[in-house]
Design a protein around this motif. Structure first.
Motif, short mmCIF file in Angstrom:
data_model
loop_
_atom_site.label_atom_id
_atom_site.label_comp_id
_atom_site.label_asym_id
_atom_site.label_seq_id
_atom_site.Cartn_x
_atom_site.Cartn_y
_atom_site.Cartn_z
N LEU A 172 8.07 21.50 32.36
CA LEU A 172 7.06 21.97 33.31
C LEU A 172 7.41 21.67 34.77
O LEU A 172 6.74 22.17 35.68
CB LEU A 172 5.70 21.35 32.96
N TYR A 173 8.42 20.85 34.97
CA TYR A 173 8.85 20.51 36.33
C TYR A 173 9.80 21.57 36.84
O TYR A 173 10.77 21.92 36.16
CB TYR A 173 9.54 19.15 36.32
N ASP A 174 9.53 22.09 38.04
CA ASP A 174 10.44 23.07 38.63
C ASP A 174 11.39 22.36 39.58
O ASP A 174 10.98 21.85 40.63
CB ASP A 174 9.68 24.15 39.37
N GLU A 175 12.66 22.33 39.21
CA GLU A 175 13.66 21.62 39.99
C GLU A 175 13.83 22.21 41.39
O GLU A 175 14.19 21.50 42.33
CB GLU A 175 15.02 21.67 39.26
N THR A 176 13.58 23.51 41.52
CA THR A 176 13.79 24.16 42.81
C THR A 176 12.76 23.73 43.84
O THR A 176 13.10 23.46 45.00
CB THR A 176 13.75 25.69 42.65
N THR A 177 11.49 23.66 43.45
CA THR A 177 10.42 23.38 44.41
C THR A 177 9.94 21.93 44.39
O THR A 177 9.35 21.47 45.36
CB THR A 177 9.21 24.28 44.13
N TRP A 220 5.03 21.52 39.75
CA TRP A 220 4.89 21.53 38.29
C TRP A 220 4.03 22.70 37.84
O TRP A 220 3.00 23.01 38.45
CB TRP A 220 4.25 20.23 37.81
N TYR A 221 4.43 23.33 36.72
CA TYR A 221 3.60 24.34 36.07
C TYR A 221 2.56 23.63 35.21
O TYR A 221 2.82 22.57 34.63
CB TYR A 221 4.46 25.25 35.19
N LEU A 248 5.26 29.29 32.86
CA LEU A 248 6.68 29.26 33.18
C LEU A 248 7.16 30.67 33.53
O LEU A 248 6.53 31.66 33.15
CB LEU A 248 7.47 28.71 32.00
N PRO A 249 8.25 30.80 34.27
CA PRO A 249 8.78 32.12 34.60
C PRO A 249 8.90 33.01 33.37
O PRO A 249 9.40 32.58 32.32
CB PRO A 249 10.14 31.80 35.20
N GLY A 250 8.39 34.23 33.52
CA GLY A 250 8.33 35.17 32.40
C GLY A 250 6.96 35.17 31.75
O GLY A 250 6.67 36.02 30.91
N GLY A 251 6.09 34.23 32.16
CA GLY A 251 4.74 34.14 31.61
C GLY A 251 3.70 34.61 32.62
O GLY A 251 3.91 35.56 33.37
#
Length: 373
Positions: free
Chosen positions: A194-199, A202-203, A209-212
């Motif tokens: 759930l952690y987004d490394e880029t930003t 957290w989702y 998540l991407p694609g959802g």
């Protein structure tokens, strides 16, 4: 790679896709005095207590209120806050919803207040249920099962009890179990975690998540309160663990990235929108996410994790927005998005929208801010 591309593209026009000009706001020179902050906290706390002669259930939402109230007790020493919390806990026999076999983080949130009450007035019975429950998860009930925390709220609800009980009992196994659960949430839940490394945000859960699920604009959904829960969980855990603990650097780094990312998308009025990735997605002031993000920011400032020049104005602006916009003259706290799991939940959010956990978050934020003032 798909995940990184998705969010990087959104960020091309500024932090999380918000143009820098849209984030411009006056930078207050200083925080209010400690006395001014405490006066507002007292007004909000007394309004809630006065309106709730029955202190209520021991589920996560109400338990979060008591976490905030007992933080205010530690700050002020006001015995009335302690008495109200003690009455609540005794009414529930210091038990957990779901009993001592529960693995659900929401059910373990009440233990935070029980631990506070134990610290104020040590009696072994206050921790009996909590210890039986966490001991089972750590030692006997599927100890290798680490996928219980499938939503990011769980980090606030359950990390602090694991961390605090481990320190209290001088048993490192509790913090080790906590870290395994945390690692699954962060790096494995739903595939990538759930952690987004880029930003650094957290989702809420794997559905986003991407694609959802995305916002109507097609941008990601990075729910403000979900990120607030994560900030609160990290803050409370870092307060509990000794600085020398081996997992502390990771928790510090995650909190630092989160509050720094949030600062870049703060509204000019000091609040955060319900979707940190899209300022056009149900925009407007919202108190619960703002309070918990302020709580994490104030702690990060106090602990020296972030620079005062950059983040102190963010904290001051958030507090000013909450006090001038959400706090009614009589202490009622408005603009709280009620129970839900996404920006659309419990809409519309209005001046008269409130909830126990929102009040708790506000009290936590204010008590942490008072330490800076």
């Amino acid at each position: 790679m798909k995940r990184r591309t998705f969010l990087t593209a959104a960020a091309a026009g500024g932090a999380l896709g918000v143009a820098p000009a849209a984030l411009a706001a006056p930078r207050p020179a200083a925080l209010p005095s400690r006395g001014e902050i405490v006066a507002v906290l007292r007004r909000v706390a007394y309004h809630w207590i006065g309106a709730h002669g029955d202190p209520g259930d021991n589920l996560w939402a109400n338990a979060t209120f008591f976490s905030g109230l007992l933080a205010l007790h530690r700050l002020t020493g006001d015995a009335r806050y302690l008495a109200y919390a003690r009455t609540w806990a005794e009414r529930h026999d210091y038990a957990l919803n779901g009993g001592v076999t529960t693995r659900h983080a929401d059910n373990q949130c009440a233990a935070q207040a029980y631990l506070d009450l134990y610290a104020a007035e040590p009696e072994a019975a206050k921790l009996t249920a909590l210890e039986a429950d966490l001991h089972r998860m750590t030692y006997t009930d599927q100890p290798d099962k680490n996928d219980d925390w499938w939503w990011d709220d769980a980090l606030h609800m359950a990390m602090p009890p694991f961390a605090r009980l481990g320190v209290l009992r001088a048993d490192p196994a509790y913090a080790q179990k906590m870290h395994r659960l945390y690692t699954h949430t962060k790096h494995a839940e739903g595939g990538p975690g759930l952690y987004d490394e880029t930003t650094g945000l957290w989702y809420r859960d794997k559905r986003f998540l991407p694609g959802g699920i995305v916002a109507p604009s097609g941008k990601p959904v990075l729910w403000s309160r979900g990120n607030g829960w994560v900030a609160g969980g990290h803050t409370k855990t870092l307060k509990a663990l000794p600085a020398s603990h081996p997992d502390v650097p990771e928790y510090r780094a995650a909190l630092t990235r989160l509050v720094t990312a949030a600062a870049a998308v703060q509204r000019p009025d000091g609040f955060w929108n319900v979707n940190l990735a899209d300022p056009t997605h149900l925009p407007g002031p919202e108190t619960s996410g703002t309070s918990f993000l302020l709580y994490g920011t104030a702690y990060a400032l106090r602990a020296g994790l972030v620079g005062r020049a950059a983040l102190l104005p963010v904290a001051a602006r958030a507090w000013r927005g909450l006090v001038t916009t959400a706090v009614h003259p009589d202490g009622f706290l408005g603009y709280v998005q009620k129970v839900g799991d996404r920006p659309e939940s419990s809409q519309p959010v209005t001046y008269d929208s409130t909830a126990d956990f929102g009040v708790g978050g506000f009290l936590l934020a204010g008590t942490e801010l008072a330490a800076l003032a």
